[in-house]
Scaffold this motif. Sequence first.
Motif, mmCIF file in Angstrom:
data_model
loop_
_atom_site.group_PDB
_atom_site.id
_atom_site.type_symbol
_atom_site.label_atom_id
_atom_site.label_comp_id
_atom_site.label_asym_id
_atom_site.label_seq_id
_atom_site.Cartn_x
_atom_site.Cartn_y
_atom_site.Cartn_z
ATOM 1 N N LEU A 212 1.416 7.203 -3.645
ATOM 2 C CA LEU A 212 2.619 7.653 -3.873
ATOM 3 C C LEU A 212 3.449 7.636 -2.835
ATOM 4 O O LEU A 212 4.807 7.150 -2.651
ATOM 5 C CB LEU A 212 2.936 8.533 -5.001
ATOM 6 C CG LEU A 212 2.507 8.575 -6.505
ATOM 7 C CD1 LEU A 212 2.512 9.874 -7.168
ATOM 8 C CD2 LEU A 212 3.310 7.521 -7.131
ATOM 9 N N LYS A 215 3.801 4.310 -1.082
ATOM 10 C CA LYS A 215 4.684 3.494 -1.848
ATOM 11 C C LYS A 215 6.002 3.462 -1.708
ATOM 12 O O LYS A 215 6.910 2.912 -1.676
ATOM 13 C CB LYS A 215 4.177 3.388 -3.165
ATOM 14 C CG LYS A 215 4.746 2.429 -4.045
ATOM 15 C CD LYS A 215 4.035 0.780 -3.672
ATOM 16 C CE LYS A 215 4.325 -0.269 -4.378
ATOM 17 N NZ LYS A 215 3.473 -1.407 -3.861
ATOM 18 N N THR A 216 6.251 4.950 -1.662
ATOM 19 C CA THR A 216 7.679 5.527 -1.531
ATOM 20 C C THR A 216 8.251 5.123 -0.268
ATOM 21 O O THR A 216 9.666 4.565 -0.225
ATOM 22 C CB THR A 216 7.934 7.069 -1.545
ATOM 23 O OG1 THR A 216 7.185 7.460 -2.883
ATOM 24 C CG2 THR A 216 9.102 7.765 -1.472
ATOM 25 N N SER A 219 8.838 1.316 -0.107
ATOM 26 C CA SER A 219 10.039 1.220 -1.063
ATOM 27 C C SER A 219 11.384 1.517 -0.516
ATOM 28 O O SER A 219 12.193 0.778 -0.801
ATOM 29 C CB SER A 219 9.669 1.574 -2.342
ATOM 30 O OG SER A 219 8.715 1.307 -3.182
ATOM 31 N N VAL A 220 11.386 2.626 0.267
ATOM 32 C CA VAL A 220 12.788 3.139 0.829
ATOM 33 C C VAL A 220 13.058 1.915 2.008
ATOM 34 O O VAL A 220 14.262 1.555 1.885
ATOM 35 C CB VAL A 220 12.747 4.653 1.593
ATOM 36 C CG1 VAL A 220 13.552 4.769 2.438
ATOM 37 C CG2 VAL A 220 12.495 5.486 0.260
ATOM 38 N N TYR A 250 8.027 -0.008 -7.200
ATOM 39 C CA TYR A 250 6.695 0.805 -7.831
ATOM 40 C C TYR A 250 5.991 0.156 -8.635
ATOM 41 O O TYR A 250 4.932 0.450 -8.914
ATOM 42 C CB TYR A 250 7.378 1.976 -8.364
ATOM 43 C CG TYR A 250 7.895 3.022 -7.272
ATOM 44 C CD1 TYR A 250 6.729 4.169 -6.593
ATOM 45 C CD2 TYR A 250 9.145 3.335 -6.885
ATOM 46 C CE1 TYR A 250 7.038 4.982 -5.878
ATOM 47 C CE2 TYR A 250 9.398 4.303 -5.780
ATOM 48 C CZ TYR A 250 8.401 5.068 -5.287
ATOM 49 O OH TYR A 250 8.760 5.929 -4.490
#
Length: 379
Positions: A212, A215-216, A219-220, A250
């Motif tokens: 997570l 991935k965060t 993704s940001v 996500y």
Amino acid sequence: MSKDSNKMSGFLDEVESHARLRTVALIIIAFAVVLFLLVQARFLLISLAVAIILFSLTSDVIRLIARQRIGRLGVPNWLASVAALLLISTALLLLSSILLAQLNTVLSTTLSYAERAPSAVASLFAWMGEDVERAVLNSLNSVELSSYVRTVAGQAGNLMQGTVLVILFVGFLFAERIWFSTKMSNFFGDEAQAERANKIITSIIHRVNYYLLVKTAVSVITGVMVYAVASFFGIELALSLGILTFILNYIPNIGSIVATGMVALVGFVETGEPTSTALLFLITGLIQFVNGNVIDPLLMGRALRLSSFGIILSLAFWGAVWGVPGMFLSVPIMVMMLVICSHVPGLRKVAVLLSREGLPEDERELDRFNDEIEDRKAL
């Protein structure tokens, strides 16, 4: 004697065959019942799954707060839990409000563009002839876009209710965490088994947390880059597209494709210029490809050794059972299944199929992983 033994052997084979059929029938019935419960109670189960993930993410934060000292006085464990719960509640309510605001912006803008969107999309097929363009336009005009938008808006309205339920679940989990080790020891009745179970749970928590966090971060970065590119092309919904790209990333594999197509479609509807739209599509697609296929696997390393085909199957199954939230949760659930199956002898072959190289985690790797975690906690 030989006839009696042959009859007895045939009778035993028949009994064994019936036992196997009963076992298979019971497995099918149990799977159908579990599937029915997953579908019927999906709102509660999705909220519980999200709460467990948030609880695991903040467990280390609670330990960090509890280690702080004010003079000679330390921070009580209950106070650290309350502080973490307040932080989570504030963050969830804030993120839910932002997401709902951006969704409302996109949906309202979509309705305003609904009239000219079919003609804009149909013009992309003009090079194939007027008949094809007219057929595409007629097909798009037959789609009730407003009804789909209202459906999405109705589902988005459940987001705030789910957020409140997640906060309640997290609060109860924080209240139970103090007695978790004692419960595990009493449940297994064996300290060695309880310690092994704790190691497996710790491995699941930290692998999901690592996934997570990576991935965060990716993704940001992707969302910011898409926002910058959309702003450069003068797209009115640049901020909304950046936020939705961050959220869609996500969803493994499919999310990046949907986000890229969404950016290109909005760009073409706003500008109506095929050349700039194609350039926007290529740049956005390149961003998604580099971040998703180069940076993301590089940062993940060996922490998540999941089969790509297994991820697609997990995505399809949980998407069918829980819808879009199930797609977001498909990878964390698959990580949990991989770790559990790796350490249950009867399910080891399932772990081999779920892992990328066919080499799931063994006991030595589990011990080494937990030792590294304990060393980091001691710092």
